[in-house]
Design an enzyme around this catalytic site. Structure first.
Site, PDB file in Angstrom:
ATOM      1  N   HIS A  34      39.924  12.862 -19.682  1.00  0.00           N
ATOM      2  CA  HIS A  34      39.119  13.429 -20.877  1.00  0.00           C
ATOM      3  C   HIS A  34      37.867  13.848 -20.412  1.00  0.00           C
ATOM      4  CE1 HIS A  34      37.166   9.449 -20.829  1.00  0.00           C
ATOM      5  NE2 HIS A  34      38.648   8.999 -21.211  1.00  0.00           N
ATOM      6  N   GLY A  36      34.936  12.350 -20.538  1.00  0.00           N
ATOM      7  CA  GLY A  36      34.522  11.395 -19.687  1.00  0.00           C
ATOM      8  C   GLY A  36      34.549  11.317 -18.138  1.00  0.00           C
ATOM      9  N   HIS A  37      35.811  11.538 -17.991  1.00  0.00           N
ATOM     10  CA  HIS A  37      36.292  11.369 -16.376  1.00  0.00           C
ATOM     11  C   HIS A  37      35.806  12.699 -15.760  1.00  0.00           C
ATOM     12  CE1 HIS A  37      39.877   9.464 -18.132  1.00  0.00           C
ATOM     13  NE2 HIS A  37      39.556   8.375 -17.360  1.00  0.00           N
ATOM     14  N   GLN A  61      47.085  -4.437 -13.787  1.00  0.00           N
ATOM     15  CA  GLN A  61      45.831  -4.493 -14.787  1.00  0.00           C
ATOM     16  C   GLN A  61      46.293  -4.712 -16.238  1.00  0.00           C
ATOM     17  OE1 GLN A  61      43.827  -1.152 -13.403  1.00  0.00           O
ATOM     18  NE2 GLN A  61      43.108  -0.912 -15.549  1.00  0.00           N
ATOM     19  N   GLY A 149      32.785   4.735 -15.329  1.00  0.00           N
ATOM     20  CA  GLY A 149      32.139   5.107 -16.838  1.00  0.00           C
ATOM     21  C   GLY A 149      31.553   3.888 -17.038  1.00  0.00           C
ATOM     22  N   ARG A 150      30.434   3.926 -17.846  1.00  0.00           N
ATOM     23  CA  ARG A 150      29.784   2.706 -18.465  1.00  0.00           C
ATOM     24  C   ARG A 150      30.399   2.254 -19.640  1.00  0.00           C
ATOM     25  NH1 ARG A 150      24.282   1.496 -16.448  1.00  0.00           N
ATOM     26  NH2 ARG A 150      23.738   0.767 -18.441  1.00  0.00           N
ATOM     27  N   VAL A 178      30.893   9.053 -22.389  1.00  0.00           N
ATOM     28  CA  VAL A 178      30.644  10.745 -23.080  1.00  0.00           C
ATOM     29  C   VAL A 178      31.305  10.215 -24.520  1.00  0.00           C
ATOM     30  CG1 VAL A 178      31.751  12.793 -23.086  1.00  0.00           C
ATOM     31  CG2 VAL A 178      30.861  11.789 -20.977  1.00  0.00           C
ATOM     32  N   MET A 186      34.617   8.514 -25.692  1.00  0.00           N
ATOM     33  CA  MET A 186      35.872   9.066 -25.170  1.00  0.00           C
ATOM     34  C   MET A 186      36.726   8.010 -24.502  1.00  0.00           C
ATOM     35  SD  MET A 186      36.110  12.512 -25.239  1.00  0.00           S
ATOM     36  CE  MET A 186      34.908  13.797 -25.829  1.00  0.00           C
TER      37      MET A 186
HETATM   38  O1  PAF Z   1      39.034   2.328 -15.515  1.00  0.00           O
HETATM   39  C1  PAF Z   1      39.985   2.720 -14.999  1.00  0.00           C
HETATM   40  O2  PAF Z   1      40.799   3.767 -15.282  1.00  0.00           O
HETATM   41  C2  PAF Z   1      41.039   1.650 -14.216  1.00  0.00           C
HETATM   42  O3  PAF Z   1      40.619   0.186 -14.754  1.00  0.00           O
HETATM   43  C3  PAF Z   1      40.407   1.887 -12.831  1.00  0.00           C
HETATM   44  C4  PAF Z   1      39.101   1.532 -12.691  1.00  0.00           C
HETATM   45  C5  PAF Z   1      41.033   3.342 -12.549  1.00  0.00           C
HETATM   46  C6  PAF Z   1      41.466   0.801 -11.950  1.00  0.00           C
HETATM   47  O4  PAF Z   1      42.782   1.070 -12.406  1.00  0.00           O
END
Ligand code: PAF
Length: 281
Positions: A34, A36-37, A61, A149-150, A178, A186
């Site tokens: 999105h 933000g990325h 995760q 991103g923060r 963002v 986002m």
């Molecule tokens: O923020 C994310 O999208 C994920 O936690 C990351 C940093 C890519 C690790 O999988």
């Protein structure tokens, strides 16, 4: 932009850039990109000669009952957006490339303390999974800088702590969240919201803003949190946590702490949304 799932191809290209004396910025993602990325990628183009991104929905995760299978995968759109933003190399490994022995036999990275609370308390093992994949990706890409991103404020501090504790030779850059016009941060998980929920979702940012303003105006933290929880529930959220912490360590604030951060996580429909706001008092 060149896309590959092969670790050696990433290494070979980065080695070639380095041999020319050129620098590399890295943006790890889980895809479904999105604005933000895209801001991270554009910022990365300002920070180094070459930009590498990764897309990997990291199973380590996600908790057992979380949205690993439902997590949106939109590779073709992501590739187009990355190319337009200036990314040159994209790493798209599969789980068996990253974790050939399976998750349980894999060496992992644990950043103690900071990983166990807030999102870490609600999602046990989450930050172990984040730290492990991020270190692995850093070792594959070997960037000079990496951008995050923060919005994922705790994640950013976990990664900064890991980099410092393990003396990793790169710089971590946190980039501002963002937001939609409504204030909603986002997030790929916003895609889980219905139109009606999306309209109500801006209440999370509004609650954090009001909470910070009350504390800055002298309210106690407990009273401000209670009000914010009520406003979230009025908007149809089920709050997970709302907490005020030291902005630098995420420890519970003492009277001496002037730089604070309010962090919130709350469920709305199928989505678990997070947001934060750094403020002074
Ligand atoms: O923020 C994310 O999208 C994920 O936690 C990351 C940093 C890519 C690790 O999988």
């Amino acid at each position: 932009m060149y896309t590959t799932a092969v670790i050696d191809e990433i290494r070979r290209q980065v080695r070639q850039w380095r041999a020319n004396g050129e620098t590399v910025a890295f943006v790890p993602t889980m895809g479904n990109l999105h604005a933000g990325h895209i801001t991270l990628i554009k910022e990365a183009t300002q920070r180094a000669d070459h930009v590498v991104a990764s897309i990997f929905v990291n199973p380590m995760q996600f908790g057992k009952n979380e949205d690993l299978d439902a997590y949106p995968r939109t590779l073709a759109e992501d590739q187009a957006a990355l190319t337009a933003a200036g990314c040159e190399l994209l790493f798209t490994p599969t789980p068996d490339i990253i974790y050939p022995k399976g998750l349980d036999a894999q060496t992992y990275v644990e950043v103690p303390g900071i990983s166990d609370e807030l999102c870490g308390a609600s999602r046990p093992g989450h930050f172990r999974g984040v730290a492990t994949i991020v270190l692995k990706l850093f070792n594959i890409v070997q960037p000079d800088v990496a951008l995050f991103g923060r919005k994922d404020y705790q994640q950013l501090l976990v990664i900064r702590t890991m980099v410092e504790d393990l003396s990793l030779p790169l710089e971590i850059i946190g980039v501002e969240t963002v937001r939609e016009a409504s204030g909603l941060a986002m997030s790929s998980r916003n895609g889980y919201l219905t139109a009606d929920e999306k309209a109500r979702a801006a209440a999370l940012k509004a609650a954090l803003d009001a909470l910070a303003a009350q504390i800055a105006a002298g309210s106690t933290i407990a009273a401000a949190i209670a009000k914010a929880n009520t406003s979230l529930m009025d908007a149809g959220f089920r709050p997970d946590y709302l907490e005020v912490r030291s902005a630098t360590t995420l420890a519970l604030p003492t009277d001496a702490d002037k730089e604070l951060v309010v962090l919130g996580a709350a469920y709305l429909g199928k989505a678990r949304l997070i947001d934060n706001l750094v403020f002074s008092r």
